[in-house]
Write a protein that holds these residues in place. Structure first.
Motif, mmCIF file in Angstrom:
data_model
loop_
_atom_site.group_PDB
_atom_site.id
_atom_site.type_symbol
_atom_site.label_atom_id
_atom_site.label_comp_id
_atom_site.label_asym_id
_atom_site.label_seq_id
_atom_site.Cartn_x
_atom_site.Cartn_y
_atom_site.Cartn_z
ATOM 1 N N SER A 195 0.801 -1.307 -0.069
ATOM 2 C CA SER A 195 0.072 -0.126 -0.031
ATOM 3 C C SER A 195 0.690 1.302 0.125
ATOM 4 C CB SER A 195 -0.887 0.024 1.034
ATOM 5 O OG SER A 195 -1.605 -1.325 1.577
ATOM 6 N N SER A 196 1.598 1.500 -1.005
ATOM 7 C CA SER A 196 2.288 2.618 -1.196
ATOM 8 C C SER A 196 1.559 3.830 -1.696
ATOM 9 C CB SER A 196 3.758 2.389 -1.656
ATOM 10 O OG SER A 196 4.161 3.686 -2.185
ATOM 11 N N LEU A 197 1.588 4.818 -0.979
ATOM 12 C CA LEU A 197 0.718 6.087 -1.230
ATOM 13 C C LEU A 197 1.373 6.597 -2.440
ATOM 14 C CD1 LEU A 197 -0.469 7.615 2.061
ATOM 15 C CD2 LEU A 197 -1.555 5.902 0.651
ATOM 16 N N PHE A 198 2.621 6.295 -2.784
ATOM 17 C CA PHE A 198 3.124 7.085 -3.793
ATOM 18 C C PHE A 198 2.860 6.398 -5.176
ATOM 19 C CE2 PHE A 198 7.230 6.494 -6.449
ATOM 20 C CZ PHE A 198 7.205 8.004 -6.943
ATOM 21 N N TYR A 199 2.810 5.172 -5.216
ATOM 22 C CA TYR A 199 2.397 4.117 -6.167
ATOM 23 C C TYR A 199 0.832 4.510 -6.403
ATOM 24 C CZ TYR A 199 7.144 2.200 -6.361
ATOM 25 O OH TYR A 199 8.231 2.073 -6.148
ATOM 26 N N LEU A 200 0.226 4.520 -5.508
ATOM 27 C CA LEU A 200 -1.355 4.653 -5.664
ATOM 28 C C LEU A 200 -1.465 5.960 -6.578
ATOM 29 C CD1 LEU A 200 -3.504 2.998 -4.476
ATOM 30 C CD2 LEU A 200 -3.805 4.685 -2.597
ATOM 31 N N LYS A 201 -0.748 7.054 -6.218
ATOM 32 C CA LYS A 201 -1.056 8.262 -6.929
ATOM 33 C C LYS A 201 -0.381 8.004 -8.521
ATOM 34 C CE LYS A 201 0.931 12.158 -6.586
ATOM 35 N NZ LYS A 201 1.959 13.257 -6.086
ATOM 36 N N ARG A 202 0.534 7.247 -8.795
ATOM 37 C CA ARG A 202 1.270 6.897 -10.056
ATOM 38 C C ARG A 202 0.448 6.166 -10.879
ATOM 39 N NH1 ARG A 202 7.265 6.136 -10.808
ATOM 40 N NH2 ARG A 202 6.558 6.587 -12.741
ATOM 41 N N LEU A 203 -0.203 5.026 -10.412
ATOM 42 C CA LEU A 203 -0.892 4.188 -11.231
ATOM 43 C C LEU A 203 -1.992 4.714 -11.659
ATOM 44 C CD1 LEU A 203 -0.664 1.032 -8.747
ATOM 45 C CD2 LEU A 203 0.863 1.558 -10.575
ATOM 46 N N PRO A 204 -2.378 4.179 -13.198
ATOM 47 C CA PRO A 204 -3.442 4.825 -13.630
ATOM 48 C C PRO A 204 -4.910 3.801 -12.945
ATOM 49 C CG PRO A 204 -2.204 3.450 -15.272
ATOM 50 C CD PRO A 204 -1.547 3.556 -14.111
ATOM 51 N N LEU A 205 -5.243 4.023 -11.822
ATOM 52 C CA LEU A 205 -6.327 3.149 -11.278
ATOM 53 C C LEU A 205 -7.649 4.073 -11.371
ATOM 54 C CD1 LEU A 205 -4.747 2.090 -8.090
ATOM 55 C CD2 LEU A 205 -5.223 0.594 -9.783
ATOM 56 N N ARG A 206 -8.618 3.201 -11.552
ATOM 57 C CA ARG A 206 -10.281 3.665 -11.439
ATOM 58 C C ARG A 206 -10.688 3.697 -10.062
ATOM 59 N NH1 ARG A 206 -14.720 5.575 -14.453
ATOM 60 N NH2 ARG A 206 -13.236 6.079 -15.899
ATOM 61 N N GLN A 207 -10.194 2.483 -9.537
ATOM 62 C CA GLN A 207 -10.815 1.955 -8.415
ATOM 63 C C GLN A 207 -10.081 1.445 -7.409
ATOM 64 O OE1 GLN A 207 -13.535 -1.607 -8.607
ATOM 65 N NE2 GLN A 207 -15.105 -0.233 -8.222
ATOM 66 N N ILE A 208 -10.374 1.566 -6.071
ATOM 67 C CA ILE A 208 -9.588 0.770 -5.004
ATOM 68 C C ILE A 208 -10.724 -0.166 -4.331
ATOM 69 C CG2 ILE A 208 -8.976 0.985 -2.596
ATOM 70 C CD1 ILE A 208 -7.334 3.145 -3.482
ATOM 71 N N LYS A 209 -10.555 -1.253 -4.225
ATOM 72 C CA LYS A 209 -11.350 -2.385 -3.573
ATOM 73 C C LYS A 209 -10.647 -2.614 -2.061
ATOM 74 C CE LYS A 209 -13.883 -6.086 -5.554
ATOM 75 N NZ LYS A 209 -13.928 -7.481 -6.386
ATOM 76 N N ILE A 210 -11.636 -2.229 -0.881
ATOM 77 C CA ILE A 210 -11.172 -2.481 0.449
ATOM 78 C C ILE A 210 -11.188 -3.976 0.593
ATOM 79 C CG2 ILE A 210 -11.423 -1.973 2.721
ATOM 80 C CD1 ILE A 210 -13.045 0.401 1.760
ATOM 81 N N ASP A 211 -9.983 -4.427 1.163
ATOM 82 C CA ASP A 211 -9.939 -5.793 1.369
ATOM 83 C C ASP A 211 -11.006 -6.317 2.336
ATOM 84 O OD1 ASP A 211 -8.726 -8.595 0.988
ATOM 85 O OD2 ASP A 211 -8.635 -8.422 2.904
ATOM 86 N N GLN A 212 -11.460 -7.527 2.226
ATOM 87 C CA GLN A 212 -12.922 -8.198 3.136
ATOM 88 C C GLN A 212 -12.351 -8.390 4.715
ATOM 89 O OE1 GLN A 212 -14.120 -12.186 2.190
ATOM 90 N NE2 GLN A 212 -13.221 -11.663 0.150
ATOM 91 N N SER A 213 -10.872 -8.445 4.708
ATOM 92 C CA SER A 213 -10.622 -8.629 6.215
ATOM 93 C C SER A 213 -10.854 -7.460 7.147
ATOM 94 C CB SER A 213 -8.944 -8.855 6.218
ATOM 95 O OG SER A 213 -8.435 -7.949 5.520
ATOM 96 N N PHE A 214 -10.855 -6.236 6.374
ATOM 97 C CA PHE A 214 -11.050 -4.928 7.066
ATOM 98 C C PHE A 214 -12.776 -4.727 7.484
ATOM 99 C CE2 PHE A 214 -7.447 -4.059 4.917
ATOM 100 C CZ PHE A 214 -6.460 -3.694 5.935
ATOM 101 N N ILE A 215 -13.333 -5.450 6.490
ATOM 102 C CA ILE A 215 -14.813 -5.108 6.373
ATOM 103 C C ILE A 215 -15.499 -6.120 7.688
ATOM 104 C CG2 ILE A 215 -16.944 -5.250 5.198
ATOM 105 C CD1 ILE A 215 -14.979 -3.507 4.024
#
Ligand code: C2E
Ligand code: CA
Ligand code: CA
Length: 611
Positions: A512-532
């Protein structure tokens, strides 16, 4: 002869050459120069007295000693000197010796005429003859030295070296195959155990036995047997890495020791098995043992044991591998067996599953299930396609069991392509009905994504099926971003350019590097079920989920919660303004026919293509 005395002899020889060349040169230069100078000085003194001048300069004590000691040689050089007596203006008053002058040393001393200075005494010595003689002596010395060393080499050192190498070979190598023998193997194995203790990496010892080797010896003679053993040794060598040890224990038994199999036992066992299998296949190729006879076909049995650290001694390891070899023979030869029975059964069942997977792909035993995804207003917005395997005459096998194996064996590539093709065909089938706006998310494995032609494959499938790329979503996991991130980004951008979207699956479980999160051409983040799962009872999970949602919003990313099972979880997520939902609360993954039936638009069932 011990090693250190040998190197002493060698150094002595080198010293002799250098000495022969240098010592006469130095002696000659030293005696010639200083002796001649001293002689010239004496002559000058005589001459000066004849010219009625007195030389006040005294030769130093060491010059005097040199003169006495080296009188004879100096005499010769005296012929090549010239002494001049000049007044203060440089006018020559007197001259001694030859007229030939080259570079010279000037030794100046004030001349006194009854206490009055009248001029300088200059002693000049020509160095040319001295250097010529010195060079001659040097070259002569060099030749004599070299000749001596040559003699020493030929008659003493080379025979010594040959004996030494032969002794080492005899002590540590098998004379027939030139492989390390048991003694060297044990040394290396002990070193490997120490290294493994330090690195905590697994290694493996394998004992190989050529099946029915005795028959070859009995029917085709010992020469053919020897040739077979040499050829087998070569084949084993070429099928392991450079640093691995291949040794021959004697007879038709070889031992292979491999290191650095990683820290994970199952993966180490799998790698060891792959190496053993490679060797077994290589050894089973036909052997041409003589030009006239037909090729010999042999098989090999292999016993394998893993090691880590020094809990088990090298002797015991060999015994364990030998026991495994015995089991391989018992199983009908031409087989590989592990010492550890659990490991063996794990390997067996993996091998069985792998071949079943291969079969499954051919026999269309796979199916895609679809799990619905909803937005805040409970509107159906899409589905995640999840793979299901229904092997013939067997209970279904969950993806968690077969996906890792498919990845390891490379089968995930054809399987993954099938998944993408099926999902795209489904999108196409929905095209003109009320489900035409749904997106379909598919899971892409790391190995599949890393394929160099992955972008082309995606493009090809989109074209072939005619699916709208904007409705296809690829789910990647953070573990894929660990290697060659620039390549990953470039690939993602190329796929994005086709119109396809990306979702980051299992978010929060990886790095979960925020740096990459910003750089990757992502549309969506899927929160893992372990947190839910514990979102309503665990304050930490609740805080993490809230933070992920806030962060996604500020990065302009869509966010979806997966594994939503209860209304309480849904309500909590809603209060955090989570935009999208997936989980058993909304619907389990189901075959395409049920997916349609469970929805308000079940009138459109016949537009679904059969899976
Ligand atoms: P995933 O991508 O995280 O998929 C979600 C998993 O959670 C699915 O398990 C799904 O059935 C399950 N799930 C969904 N909602 C809930 C819920 O409310 N509660 C609980 N407890 N579970 C829920 P599934 O289908 O067994 O898949 C497991 C994993 O296998 C997937 O995890 C994915 O990583 C992998 N997988 C599945 N299909 C494919 C595929 O086609 N290709 C690849 N490469 N991997 C796949
Ligand atoms: Ca997924
Ligand atoms: Ca997931």
């Amino acid at each position: 002869m011990p090693r250190h005395s040998e190197s002493l002899v060698r150094n002595l020889a080198r010293g002799a050459v250098l000495g022969m060349a240098l010592v006469p040169v130095l002696v000659y230069i030293f005696t010639g120069y200083f002796g001649a100078k001293q002689m010239a000085f004496d002559d000058a003194r005589v001459q000066a007295s004849r010219a009625n001048v007195v030389i006040s300069a005294n030769p130093d004590a060491w010059q005097y000693v040199a003169e006495r000691f080296l009188d004879q040689i100096a005499e010769v050089r005296h012929q090549d000197t010239r002494t001049e007596l000049t007044d203060f203006e440089g006018k020559m008053l007197a001259q001694i010796g030859d007229e030939c002058l080259h570079w010279c040393v000037s030794d100046q001393a004030p001349l006194l005429d009854f206490g009055r200075a009248v001029g300088d005494l200059t002693v000049k010595i020509s160095l040319v003859p001295i250097l010529a003689w010195a060079s001659f002596l040097g070259v002569l010395g060099l030749f004599v030295g070299l000749a001596l060393v040559n003699l020493l080499n030929r008659h003493v050192l080379i025979p010594l070296e040959r004996t030494r190498v032969a002794n080492i070979e005899l002590a540590f190598y098998d004379p027939l195959t030139r492989l390390p023998n048991r003694r060297l193997l044990m040394v290396r194995l002990d070193q490997a155990l120490v290294a493994s203790h330090r690195s905590q990496e697994f290694g493996s010892v394998m004992i190989l036995d050529l099946d029915h080797f005795k028959v070859i010896n009995d029917t085709r003679g010992h020469d053919a047997g020897d040739r077979l053993l040499i050829e087998a040794a070569q084949r084993i060598r070429t099928n392991v890495r450079e640093g691995d040890t291949v040794s021959r224990l004697g007879g038709d038994e070889y031992v292979v020791m491999v290191e650095h199999l990683g820290r994970e036992e199952t993966s180490a066992a799998r790698q060891a098995e792959m190496i053993a299998e490679k060797i077994r296949c290589a050894l089973n190729q036909p052997y041409v043992l003589s030009s006239s006879k037909t090729a010999y076909h042999g098989t090999t049995s292999i016993g394998v044991v893993l090691f880590r650290g020094q809990q088990v001694s090298s002797d015991t390891l060999l015994k364990q591998a030998d026991l495994a070899l015995y089991r391989a023979k018992e199983a009908g030869r031409n087989a590989i067996r592990f010492f550890n029975p659990e490991m063996q059964s794990a390997i067996d069942s993996r091998a069985a599953m792998e071949s079943a997977l291969r079969q499954g792909l051919l026999q269309a035993e796979f199916q895609l299930y679809y799990q619905p995804q909803f937005d805040q207003t409970e509107k159906l917005i899409g589905a995640e396609a999840l793979l299901r395997w229904f092997p013939a005459n067997q209970a279904p096998i969950p993806p968690a069991q077969f996906i890792p194996l498919a990845e390891e064996s490379g089968l995930i590539i054809p399987i993954g392509l099938w998944v993408m093709e099926t999902a795209c065909a489904q999108l196409k089938a929905w095209e003109h009905g009320p489900l035409s706006t749904l997106t379909v998310a598919i899971n892409v494995s790391a190995r599949q994504f890393r394929q160099t032609d992955f972008v082309d494959r995606v493009s090809e499938i989109l074209q072939r099926t005619g699916a709208n790329p904007a409705q296809l979503k690829l789910e990647l996991t953070e573990s894929m971003m660990l290697e060659h991130i620039e390549d990953v980004i470039a690939k993602m951008e190329a796929i994005q350019a086709l119109g396809v979207k990306f979702s980051l699956d299992d978010f929060g479980t990886g790095f979960s590097s925020l740096f990459y999160l910003k750089r990757l051409p992502l549309r969506q983040i899927k929160i893992d079920q372990s947190f839910i799962r514990d979102i309503t009872t665990d304050a930490n999970d609740a805080a993490i989920v809230r933070a992920i949602i806030a962060m996604s919003q500020s990065l302009g990313l869509e966010v979806i919660a997966e594994g939503v099972e209860t209304q309480a979880q849904r309500d909590f997520l809603r209060s955090c303004e989570c935009a999208q939902y997936q989980g058993y609360f909304y619907g389990k993954p189901v075959p395409i026919s049920e997916f349609a039936r469970g929805l308000p638009c079940n009138a459109l069932v016949d537009t679904f293509i059969p899976a």
